[in-house]
Design a protein around this motif. Structure first.
Motif, PDB file in Angstrom:
ATOM      1  N   TYR A 278      62.912  -0.656  57.385  1.00 46.84           N
ATOM      2  CA  TYR A 278      64.001  -1.344  56.678  1.00 46.84           C
ATOM      3  C   TYR A 278      63.680  -2.822  56.447  1.00 46.84           C
ATOM      4  CZ  TYR A 278      67.315   2.470  56.380  1.00 46.84           C
ATOM      5  OH  TYR A 278      67.945   3.640  56.022  1.00 46.84           O
TER       6      TYR A 278
ATOM      7  N   HIS B  29      66.561   0.426  63.102  1.00 47.88           N
ATOM      8  CA  HIS B  29      66.666   0.427  61.639  1.00 47.88           C
ATOM      9  C   HIS B  29      67.851  -0.441  61.207  1.00 47.88           C
ATOM     10  CE1 HIS B  29      63.558   3.075  60.405  1.00 47.88           C
ATOM     11  NE2 HIS B  29      64.119   4.213  60.729  1.00 47.88           N
TER      12      HIS B  29
ATOM     13  N   GLY C 275      67.311  -4.054  59.288  1.00 44.32           N
ATOM     14  CA  GLY C 275      67.915  -4.220  57.967  1.00 44.32           C
ATOM     15  C   GLY C 275      68.887  -5.385  57.947  1.00 44.32           C
TER      16      GLY C 275
ATOM     17  N   LEU D 264      67.546  -4.551  50.046  1.00 44.36           N
ATOM     18  CA  LEU D 264      68.005  -5.599  50.944  1.00 44.36           C
ATOM     19  C   LEU D 264      67.376  -6.942  50.588  1.00 44.36           C
ATOM     20  CD1 LEU D 264      67.910  -3.679  54.361  1.00 44.36           C
ATOM     21  CD2 LEU D 264      69.842  -3.984  52.796  1.00 44.36           C
TER      22      LEU D 264
END
Length: 302
Positions: free
Chosen positions: A152, A184, A188, A158
């Motif tokens: 991520y 994760h 993220g 993102l």
């Protein structure tokens, strides 16, 4: 050609299949269709052949606790050598990937290769306990070539959201377990709000983790890691309010692996080890808080 060993395979994790195919640039299509993770064949087969492969690197050796599984991975992802013990690859390869995701097992599996000075990539999370975290921290201080990350970190969705906005609050949803997939959610989040978490409170259960994070500057986030969740996403509140669902698994994995191959060449960290350690502290704090009935845990105490 950099020779890489792929070591380990844990329940529910198909990375040895997919990562080896991505690096090697080839796979047995019929066998990949039979792998018990249909999404792997879906995202590999969706790519033009020229997108597969990382130049100058190849997974040449594979080990898994189940030798039959190791042989299947080798046949599926075009790996030349299957070894009986992890240490059998010493002297045969230039680098190692730990391709299983149980944080409590990582140090024991990685230690002989770290001691040998081989560059090593360790699947997320690097670790899930204080004792091993202290050992890894010492290794980082010694300059050992260790990398660990969640894919991520490389989610384009993102990265774009961070470039377009300055999120002041994030609510994330992730599936499976906090121990394995909480990283994760955290990594993220860090792409959106950066480092600097001060306090972690897990108000949930082992199956339904509801984790409140408080930053040193007062910003807040909530990460829900729910066993039965179907789709990961992040709700952002900043200049606008939006929901983002990272979806390009192939790009995330290939970017992650390409960073490792570049790291093997340069020994320059693509992201600070201290960031990796802080995220592990968030995971450990989340476990401790949950076990203590929702007690807030300061990151400084980990």
């Amino acid at each position: 050609m950099i020779k890489i060993a792929m070591l380990g395979r844990s329940e529910g994790n198909g990375h040895p299949y997919s990562w080896s195919a991505i690096i090697n640039g080839e796979y047995n299509e019929e066998l990949m269709k039979q792998v018990p993770f249909p999404v792997i064949y879906q995202y590999l087969s969706a790519q033009p052949k020229e997108n597969l492969g990382i130049e100058g690197a190849r997974v040449t050796h594979i080990w898994a606790e189940d030798m039959e599984e190791a042989r299947r991975i080798a046949q599926t992802s075009c790996i030349e050598h299957v070894v009986a013990q992890p240490e059998d690859v010493l002297g045969q390869v230039d680098a190692v990937i730990i391709g299983e995701d149980v944080g409590s097992r990582h140090l024991a599996l990685a230690e002989s290769f770290i001691q040998a000075g081989l560059p090593i990539f360790i699947d997320k999370p690097l670790t899930d306990n204080k004792e091993d975290l202290e050992v890894f921290s010492n290794y980082f201080q010694e300059g050992r070539p260790i990398l660990s990350s969640s894919c991520y970190r490389y989610a384009r969705e993102l990265q774009r959201a961070k470039a377009e906005d300055e999120p002041q609050f994030v609510c994330g949803l992730m599936n499976k377990s906090w121990e394995k997939y909480g990283i994760h959610a955290v990594e993220g989040l860090y792409q959106l709000m950066g480092t600097g978490v001060h306090q972690v409170t897990n108000l949930g259960t082992k199956e339904e983790n509801v984790v409140h994070l408080k930053y040193e500057d007062g910003r807040q986030a909530v990460l829900n890691v729910i066993g039965g969740a179907q789709q990961a996403n992040y709700q952002l509140i900043g200049k606008t309010t939006r929901t983002i669902s990272p979806a390009d698994s192939f790009n995330m994995f290939k970017s992650q692996l390409a960073d490792f191959v570049n790291f093997i060449h340069t020994r320059c960290y693509p992201y600070p080890p201290q960031e990796t350690l802080e995220m592990c502290k968030v995971i450990i704090a989340g476990i401790e808080s949950r076990e203590l009935g929702g007690k807030p845990i300061l990151i400084s105490e980990i």
